[in-house]
Design a protein around this motif. Structure first.
Motif, short mmCIF file in Angstrom:
data_model
loop_
_atom_site.label_atom_id
_atom_site.label_comp_id
_atom_site.label_asym_id
_atom_site.label_seq_id
_atom_site.Cartn_x
_atom_site.Cartn_y
_atom_site.Cartn_z
N ILE A 209 -11.16 -18.12 -4.07
CA ILE A 209 -10.18 -17.41 -3.34
C ILE A 209 -10.85 -15.91 -3.32
O ILE A 209 -11.04 -15.22 -4.29
N PHE A 210 -10.96 -15.38 -2.13
CA PHE A 210 -11.37 -14.16 -1.82
C PHE A 210 -10.28 -13.27 -1.38
O PHE A 210 -9.46 -13.75 -0.56
N GLU A 211 -10.32 -12.04 -1.90
CA GLU A 211 -9.45 -10.85 -1.23
C GLU A 211 -10.34 -9.70 -1.00
O GLU A 211 -11.45 -9.36 -1.65
N ASP A 212 -9.95 -9.10 0.25
CA ASP A 212 -10.63 -7.73 0.30
C ASP A 212 -9.90 -6.62 -0.33
O ASP A 212 -8.61 -6.67 -0.02
N PHE A 213 -10.50 -5.34 -0.53
CA PHE A 213 -9.80 -4.23 -0.91
C PHE A 213 -10.78 -2.94 -0.46
O PHE A 213 -12.02 -3.14 -0.79
N CYS A 214 -9.99 -2.09 -0.01
CA CYS A 214 -10.72 -0.82 0.40
C CYS A 214 -10.07 0.36 -0.21
O CYS A 214 -8.95 0.58 -0.40
N ILE A 215 -10.87 1.17 -0.86
CA ILE A 215 -10.57 2.25 -1.31
C ILE A 215 -9.91 3.33 -0.64
O ILE A 215 -8.93 3.88 -0.79
N TYR A 216 -10.71 4.01 0.30
CA TYR A 216 -10.27 5.06 1.41
C TYR A 216 -10.12 4.59 2.76
O TYR A 216 -10.79 3.58 3.12
N SER A 217 -9.33 5.08 3.37
CA SER A 217 -8.93 4.66 4.96
C SER A 217 -10.14 5.51 5.66
O SER A 217 -10.34 5.25 6.81
N SER A 218 -10.12 6.80 5.30
CA SER A 218 -11.09 7.87 5.96
C SER A 218 -11.62 8.76 4.81
O SER A 218 -11.01 8.70 3.68
N GLN A 219 -12.46 9.70 5.11
CA GLN A 219 -12.75 10.56 4.39
C GLN A 219 -12.03 11.22 3.23
O GLN A 219 -10.89 11.94 3.96
N SER A 220 -11.94 10.85 2.08
CA SER A 220 -10.95 11.58 1.12
C SER A 220 -9.56 11.06 1.21
O SER A 220 -8.70 11.85 0.65
N VAL A 221 -9.33 10.14 1.98
CA VAL A 221 -7.83 9.86 2.25
C VAL A 221 -7.83 8.30 1.79
O VAL A 221 -8.55 7.40 2.04
N TYR A 222 -7.18 8.13 0.67
CA TYR A 222 -6.84 6.97 -0.22
C TYR A 222 -6.26 6.05 0.98
O TYR A 222 -5.28 6.25 1.47
N SER A 223 -6.76 4.78 0.92
CA SER A 223 -6.11 3.62 1.59
C SER A 223 -4.47 3.22 1.25
O SER A 223 -4.36 3.60 0.03
N LEU A 224 -3.85 2.65 1.97
CA LEU A 224 -2.59 2.12 1.66
C LEU A 224 -2.54 1.00 0.44
O LEU A 224 -1.87 1.04 -0.44
N GLN A 225 -3.64 0.33 0.59
CA GLN A 225 -3.85 -0.79 -0.68
C GLN A 225 -4.03 0.03 -2.03
O GLN A 225 -3.63 -0.31 -2.82
N TYR A 226 -5.06 0.99 -2.10
CA TYR A 226 -5.27 1.83 -3.23
C TYR A 226 -4.05 2.54 -3.59
O TYR A 226 -3.68 2.10 -4.98
N GLN A 227 -3.23 3.20 -2.88
CA GLN A 227 -2.10 3.67 -3.22
C GLN A 227 -1.03 2.60 -3.66
O GLN A 227 -0.42 3.11 -4.73
N ALA A 228 -0.80 1.48 -3.12
CA ALA A 228 0.02 0.53 -3.60
C ALA A 228 -0.44 0.10 -5.16
O ALA A 228 0.43 0.06 -5.97
N LEU A 229 -1.51 -0.08 -5.26
CA LEU A 229 -1.95 -0.63 -6.51
C LEU A 229 -2.19 0.41 -7.59
O LEU A 229 -1.67 0.20 -8.85
N LEU A 230 -2.22 1.55 -7.26
CA LEU A 230 -2.36 2.77 -8.35
C LEU A 230 -1.00 3.60 -8.50
O LEU A 230 -1.07 4.49 -9.28
N LYS A 231 0.15 3.18 -7.66
CA LYS A 231 1.22 4.11 -7.63
C LYS A 231 2.13 4.27 -9.01
O LYS A 231 2.59 5.32 -9.19
N ASN A 232 1.81 3.17 -9.84
CA ASN A 232 2.69 3.07 -11.13
C ASN A 232 1.78 3.93 -12.14
O ASN A 232 2.39 4.00 -13.36
N PHE A 233 0.55 4.46 -11.71
CA PHE A 233 -0.36 5.18 -12.85
C PHE A 233 -0.65 6.40 -12.39
O PHE A 233 -0.57 7.36 -13.31
N PHE A 234 -1.13 6.64 -11.14
CA PHE A 234 -1.51 7.94 -10.86
C PHE A 234 -0.57 9.04 -10.70
O PHE A 234 0.52 8.58 -9.64
N THR A 235 -0.70 9.97 -10.99
CA THR A 235 0.29 11.16 -10.89
C THR A 235 0.46 11.70 -9.43
O THR A 235 1.18 12.19 -8.99
N ILE A 236 -0.73 11.36 -8.44
CA ILE A 236 -0.89 12.14 -7.11
C ILE A 236 -0.20 11.15 -6.24
O ILE A 236 0.06 11.48 -5.07
N PHE A 237 0.24 9.85 -6.88
CA PHE A 237 0.95 9.02 -5.80
C PHE A 237 2.47 8.89 -6.00
O PHE A 237 3.04 9.03 -7.07
#
Length: 237
Positions: A209-237
């Protein structure tokens, strides 16, 4: 600053050869913890992956090992200073030494953000070589030993570059471990994938089973995927 503040714990990474990095936090946030009660973190570094897993599930117990003494001491310090210290235990061993010392120990999940520069130019700093450089034998040992220390239906989950992932997918079945899930990571939507989070089990799936994951949506802007994954950990989200 040597201190990295997460929402529920703080990592002191001063003098640690392997600093907090994107690979580690992606693995810590995404590793499958379903039906997991026991975890081994190989090459724990600062202990960040183990701490993230402990935050995600208060029911799991985690052994975290590192061959580097400074890393072991730092991980142990970070564990003791956390809310999750009762779930975590640091050990100063290579994984080969650890498995030799604990021949009957088995886990539901083994995770690692392993060294990945195969046969590359070595750094003049010895501890950087330990944390970042390896050879193919390292992965053969890792696969073969991990198989013997996984509970039935347990998983081995690694974050590695694409070429190493492909090598492991070809290698693992010889040791009765089979790739079951692969998260393909890219930095930007229009770029090539740079990492795989690849999971192996002793149960052969009908298909990988394959899944795709993208860190940034544009230059220096985190993707919604990344924000959702790290929101419980990173203070910036």
């Amino acid at each position: 600053m040597s201190l990295f503040h997460f929402k529920q714990f703080v990592i002191d990474q001063e003098n640690c050869p392997m600093k907090i990095n994107t690979d580690g936090v992606l693995l810590g946030a995404s590793a499958n913890l379903e039906n997991v009660k026991s975890v081994l973190d190989i090459g724990t570094g600062t202990g960040v992956i183990a701490l993230m897993l402990a935050q995600r599930s208060h029911d799991i117990l985690i052994d975290a090992i590192d061959i580097d003494h400074l890393a072991f001491e730092k991980a142990n310090q970070n564990f003791e200073n956390s809310l999750f210290h009762q779930q975590l235990k640091a050990h100063h061993h290579s994984f080969l030494e650890y498995f030799d010392l604990n021949p009957s120990k088995k886990y539901d999940l083994i995770v690692s953000n392993p060294p990945y520069f195969l046969n590359a130019l070595k750094s003049p700093k010895a501890n950087n070589n330990i944390s970042k450089h390896t050879n193919e034998q390292f992965f053969i040992d890792l696969i073969s030993k991990a198989k013997n220390h996984l509970n039935p239906s347990g998983n081995l989950t690694l974050i590695v570059p694409i070429d190493i992932s492909l090598m492991l997918q070809n290698l693992a079945p010889s040791y009765h471990l089979f790739p079951i899930n692969c998260i393909k990571i890219k930095s930007y939507p229009d770029k090539a994938h740079i990492r795989h989070i690849i999971s192996f089990s002793d149960e052969k799936p009908l298909e990988l089973i394959f899944e795709d994951f993208c860190i940034y949506s544009s230059q220096s802007v985190y993707s919604l995927q990344y924000q959702a994954l790290l929101k419980n950990f990173f203070t910036i989200f």
